[in-house]
Scaffold this motif. Structure first.
Motif, short mmCIF file in Angstrom:
data_model
loop_
_atom_site.label_atom_id
_atom_site.label_comp_id
_atom_site.label_asym_id
_atom_site.label_seq_id
_atom_site.Cartn_x
_atom_site.Cartn_y
_atom_site.Cartn_z
N PRO A 1 -22.50 34.91 -33.89
CA PRO A 1 -23.10 35.89 -32.99
C PRO A 1 -23.75 37.07 -33.72
O PRO A 1 -24.77 37.59 -33.27
CB PRO A 1 -21.92 36.37 -32.14
N LEU A 2 -23.21 37.45 -34.84
CA LEU A 2 -23.76 38.57 -35.60
C LEU A 2 -24.97 38.15 -36.43
O LEU A 2 -25.96 38.87 -36.52
CB LEU A 2 -22.69 39.15 -36.54
N VAL A 3 -24.89 36.97 -37.02
CA VAL A 3 -25.91 36.53 -37.97
C VAL A 3 -27.07 35.80 -37.27
O VAL A 3 -28.22 35.97 -37.66
CB VAL A 3 -25.27 35.62 -39.03
N LEU A 4 -26.76 35.03 -36.25
CA LEU A 4 -27.76 34.14 -35.67
C LEU A 4 -28.32 34.56 -34.32
O LEU A 4 -29.31 34.00 -33.86
CB LEU A 4 -27.17 32.73 -35.53
N ARG A 5 -27.70 35.50 -33.63
CA ARG A 5 -28.10 35.83 -32.26
C ARG A 5 -29.60 36.11 -32.12
O ARG A 5 -30.28 35.53 -31.29
CB ARG A 5 -27.29 37.03 -31.74
N ARG A 6 -30.14 36.99 -32.95
CA ARG A 6 -31.56 37.34 -32.83
C ARG A 6 -32.45 36.13 -33.09
O ARG A 6 -33.44 35.92 -32.39
CB ARG A 6 -31.92 38.46 -33.79
#
Length: 142
Positions: A119-124
């Motif tokens: 969620p932190l690394v891939l969300r965007r």
């Protein structure tokens, strides 16, 4: 981790379903897909596909299987690569005789510890990819 989009296409529901549920067509609408080949099946439940895609500079291979097929209303295909799974779920609703609303959800399940970092690394990047996918589908069915 999921991304979802709902959008309307100016095509009858049968056409939209036929195009998007034939997973070999991902080459035309999924911006990350390099190649998809049907391995077995007739396109319905249990049909298997080999998919090669590019994501964040890496090439990955997944084997997909059709796990939901209810023409022209619902399609789902689940891909596996080791312990990572990606599931595309699509619902199709006729707006009228000439337009279709599509609800598209891509679900990603990553192994530990990546599932905590995703969620932190891939969300965007996944949100951007979902937007690109909608635009690619619009162009493919224009």
């Amino acid at each position: 981790m999921d991304v979802e989009r709902t959008f309307t296409l100016p095509r009858p529901v049968e056409e939209v379903f036929a195009f998007l549920s034939d997973f070999e067509n991902t080459e035309h609408w999924d911006p990350g897909t390099i190649e998809t080949t049907r391995l077995s099946g007739d396109g319905g439940m249990g049909t298997r596909y080999a998919n090669r895609s590019r994501f964040m500079g890496r090439t990955v291979t997944l084997e997909y299987e059709t796990v939901g097929f209810d023409p022209p209303a619902f399609f789902a295909c689940k891909g596996v690569n080791g312990r990572t799974t990606a599931t595309d779920v699509m619902s199709f609703t006729p707006v009228d005789d000439t337009a279709t609303q599509v609800h598209y959800r891509a679900q990603f399940d990553f192994p530990f510890p990546l599932h905590q970092l995703a969620p932190l690394v891939l969300r965007r990047r996944l949100d951007a990819l979902a937007d690109e996918t909608v635009e690619s589908i619009r162009r493919a069915l224009a």
